[in-house]
Design a protein around this motif. Structure first.
Motif, PDB file in Angstrom:
ATOM      1  N   VAL A   8       0.929  -1.189   0.333  1.00 13.29           N
ATOM      2  CA  VAL A   8       0.331  -0.224  -0.281  1.00 13.29           C
ATOM      3  C   VAL A   8       0.953   1.360   0.412  1.00 13.29           C
ATOM      4  O   VAL A   8       1.852   1.299   0.763  1.00 13.29           O
ATOM      5  CB  VAL A   8      -1.102  -0.114   1.031  1.00 13.29           C
ATOM      6  CG1 VAL A   8      -1.943   1.610   1.355  1.00 13.29           C
ATOM      7  CG2 VAL A   8      -1.552  -1.242   1.580  1.00 13.29           C
ATOM      8  N   VAL A   9       0.687   2.084  -0.797  1.00 11.75           N
ATOM      9  CA  VAL A   9       1.372   3.778  -0.879  1.00 11.75           C
ATOM     10  C   VAL A   9       0.616   4.174   0.035  1.00 11.75           C
ATOM     11  O   VAL A   9      -0.532   4.590  -0.829  1.00 11.75           O
ATOM     12  CB  VAL A   9       1.773   4.062  -2.248  1.00 11.75           C
ATOM     13  CG1 VAL A   9       2.148   5.342  -2.743  1.00 11.75           C
ATOM     14  CG2 VAL A   9       2.188   2.598  -2.890  1.00 11.75           C
ATOM     15  N   GLY A  10       0.956   5.204   0.888  1.00 11.22           N
ATOM     16  CA  GLY A  10       0.073   6.619   0.920  1.00 11.22           C
ATOM     17  C   GLY A  10       1.029   6.874   2.281  1.00 11.22           C
ATOM     18  O   GLY A  10       2.286   7.414   1.964  1.00 11.22           O
ATOM     19  N   ASN A  11       0.837   7.540   2.896  1.00 11.40           N
ATOM     20  CA  ASN A  11       1.466   8.378   4.470  1.00 11.40           C
ATOM     21  C   ASN A  11       1.410   8.102   5.684  1.00 11.40           C
ATOM     22  O   ASN A  11       0.124   7.680   6.183  1.00 11.40           O
ATOM     23  CB  ASN A  11       1.259   9.874   4.537  1.00 11.40           C
ATOM     24  CG  ASN A  11       1.015  10.666   2.744  1.00 11.40           C
ATOM     25  OD1 ASN A  11       2.290  10.613   2.742  1.00 11.40           O
ATOM     26  ND2 ASN A  11      -0.361  11.403   1.864  1.00 11.40           N
ATOM     27  N   ALA A  32      -2.504   5.668   5.614  1.00 14.31           N
ATOM     28  CA  ALA A  32      -3.996   6.669   5.209  1.00 14.31           C
ATOM     29  C   ALA A  32      -3.220   6.511   4.351  1.00 14.31           C
ATOM     30  O   ALA A  32      -2.178   7.159   3.197  1.00 14.31           O
ATOM     31  CB  ALA A  32      -3.835   8.035   5.651  1.00 14.31           C
ATOM     32  N   ALA A  33      -4.698   6.115   3.010  1.00 14.47           N
ATOM     33  CA  ALA A  33      -3.428   6.072   1.701  1.00 14.47           C
ATOM     34  C   ALA A  33      -4.748   6.448   0.796  1.00 14.47           C
ATOM     35  O   ALA A  33      -6.070   5.826   0.946  1.00 14.47           O
ATOM     36  CB  ALA A  33      -3.654   4.659   0.648  1.00 14.47           C
ATOM     37  N   ASP A  47      -9.290  13.991  -5.681  1.00 16.16           N
ATOM     38  CA  ASP A  47      -9.191  12.712  -4.569  1.00 16.16           C
ATOM     39  C   ASP A  47      -9.940  11.510  -4.917  1.00 16.16           C
ATOM     40  O   ASP A  47     -11.232  12.291  -4.208  1.00 16.16           O
ATOM     41  CB  ASP A  47      -8.620  13.387  -3.135  1.00 16.16           C
ATOM     42  CG  ASP A  47      -7.393  13.934  -3.114  1.00 16.16           C
ATOM     43  OD1 ASP A  47      -6.047  13.677  -4.148  1.00 16.16           O
ATOM     44  OD2 ASP A  47      -6.788  14.575  -2.453  1.00 16.16           O
ATOM     45  N   GLY A  48      -9.966  10.738  -4.289  1.00 12.68           N
ATOM     46  CA  GLY A  48     -11.215   9.480  -3.909  1.00 12.68           C
ATOM     47  C   GLY A  48     -10.723   9.728  -2.743  1.00 12.68           C
ATOM     48  O   GLY A  48     -10.267   9.257  -1.583  1.00 12.68           O
ATOM     49  N   HIS A  49     -11.580   8.317  -1.951  1.00  9.02           N
ATOM     50  CA  HIS A  49     -11.846   7.808  -0.528  1.00  9.02           C
ATOM     51  C   HIS A  49     -10.926   7.790   0.299  1.00  9.02           C
ATOM     52  O   HIS A  49      -9.761   6.649  -0.235  1.00  9.02           O
ATOM     53  CB  HIS A  49     -13.286   7.266  -0.330  1.00  9.02           C
ATOM     54  CG  HIS A  49     -12.838   7.043   1.441  1.00  9.02           C
ATOM     55  ND1 HIS A  49     -14.426   7.394   1.773  1.00  9.02           N
ATOM     56  CD2 HIS A  49     -12.509   5.128   2.044  1.00  9.02           C
ATOM     57  CE1 HIS A  49     -14.019   6.682   3.286  1.00  9.02           C
ATOM     58  NE2 HIS A  49     -13.666   5.253   3.779  1.00  9.02           N
ATOM     59  N   THR A  50      -9.939   7.725   1.496  1.00 12.16           N
ATOM     60  CA  THR A  50      -9.167   7.429   2.191  1.00 12.16           C
ATOM     61  C   THR A  50      -9.009   6.335   2.977  1.00 12.16           C
ATOM     62  O   THR A  50     -10.504   6.534   3.283  1.00 12.16           O
ATOM     63  CB  THR A  50      -8.552   8.295   2.812  1.00 12.16           C
ATOM     64  OG1 THR A  50      -8.511  10.360   2.067  1.00 12.16           O
ATOM     65  CG2 THR A  50      -7.325   8.454   4.094  1.00 12.16           C
ATOM     66  N   SER A  51      -8.480   5.739   3.000  1.00 11.76           N
ATOM     67  CA  SER A  51      -8.533   3.687   3.310  1.00 11.76           C
ATOM     68  C   SER A  51      -7.414   4.492   4.954  1.00 11.76           C
ATOM     69  O   SER A  51      -6.576   4.741   3.833  1.00 11.76           O
ATOM     70  CB  SER A  51      -8.196   2.962   2.771  1.00 11.76           C
ATOM     71  OG  SER A  51      -9.233   2.816   2.258  1.00 11.76           O
ATOM     72  N   VAL A  69      10.332   7.120  11.327  1.00 11.24           N
ATOM     73  CA  VAL A  69       9.083   7.812   9.896  1.00 11.24           C
ATOM     74  C   VAL A  69       8.477   8.350  11.059  1.00 11.24           C
ATOM     75  O   VAL A  69       8.349   8.334  12.075  1.00 11.24           O
ATOM     76  CB  VAL A  69       8.237   6.347  10.030  1.00 11.24           C
ATOM     77  CG1 VAL A  69       6.638   7.229  10.078  1.00 11.24           C
ATOM     78  CG2 VAL A  69       8.845   5.266   9.154  1.00 11.24           C
ATOM     79  N   SER A  70       7.639   9.732  10.310  1.00 16.27           N
ATOM     80  CA  SER A  70       7.210  10.786  11.399  1.00 16.27           C
ATOM     81  C   SER A  70       5.824  10.870  10.398  1.00 16.27           C
ATOM     82  O   SER A  70       5.877  10.480   9.115  1.00 16.27           O
ATOM     83  CB  SER A  70       7.766  12.377  11.467  1.00 16.27           C
ATOM     84  OG  SER A  70       9.191  12.319  11.678  1.00 16.27           O
ATOM     85  N   VAL A  71       5.318  11.543  11.270  1.00 17.03           N
ATOM     86  CA  VAL A  71       3.798  12.209  10.489  1.00 17.03           C
ATOM     87  C   VAL A  71       4.024  12.724   9.303  1.00 17.03           C
ATOM     88  O   VAL A  71       4.582  13.681   8.773  1.00 17.03           O
ATOM     89  CB  VAL A  71       3.243  13.022  11.667  1.00 17.03           C
ATOM     90  CG1 VAL A  71       1.218  12.769  10.983  1.00 17.03           C
ATOM     91  CG2 VAL A  71       2.603  12.292  12.974  1.00 17.03           C
TER      92      VAL A  71
END
Length: 156
Positions: A8-11, A32-33, A47-51, A69-71
């Motif tokens: 999964v790619v996200g933040n 969050a992705a 942007d679509g729905h965030t998972s 890793v940071s926020v």
């Protein structure tokens, strides 16, 4: 074994929560992705729905996550997908977790500088002196490694 492995790619949505447990280091954070698509009518990205996922990590990966890793940082998370349902406050809720196998920064959105983690070595019963060669993992690098390092240093 039938496991669902995902990437999964996200933040990172929260900071990494790190704990030492009886079974070793453990870390978790929310991830969050948000998918993006091109809206042809508006001629812009939408942007679509965030998972949201809870990412769990153990042992060395947990320790390295805590220091790396940071926020808000863009990440790729690879691991086993776990979906569970719980009843909380009279409502049935679904939670999606990822037991991480690997986590890394998304280099498509920035740069990173890798630093190899220093691991504590077990105390050997007999260890050759530096420069004597010996078994794998010896403190002294082989002549070939020294030669390659010298060549790389002269190039840079």
């Amino acid at each position: 074994m039938n496991e669902t492995l995902v990437t999964v790619v996200g933040n990172a949505a929260t900071g990494v929560e790190f704990r030492e447990t009886a079974t070793g280091p453990m870390a978790r954070f929310r991830f969050a992705a948000t998918p993006r698509r091109w809206d042809r009518e508006k001629q812009q990205w939408a942007d679509g729905h965030t998972s949201f996922y809870t990412v769990w990590a153990w042992r060395a990966l947990a320790s390295n996550l805590a220091g790396s890793v940071s926020v808000g940082e863009p990440l790729l998370v690879h691991g086993r997908l776990k979906v569970r349902e719980e009843e909380r406050g009279g409502q049935r809720r679904t939670f999606v977790d990822i037991e991480a196998v690997a986590v890394g920064h998304d280099l498509g959105r920035g740069t990173a500088a890798f630093r190899r983690a220093v691991r504590a070595e077990p105390t050997p019963t007999a260890r050759p002196a530096p420069g004597e060669g010996g078994a794998e993992g010896s403190a002294a690098p082989s002549p070939e490694i020294r030669e390659q390092a010298a060549e790389l240093a002269s190039v840079s």
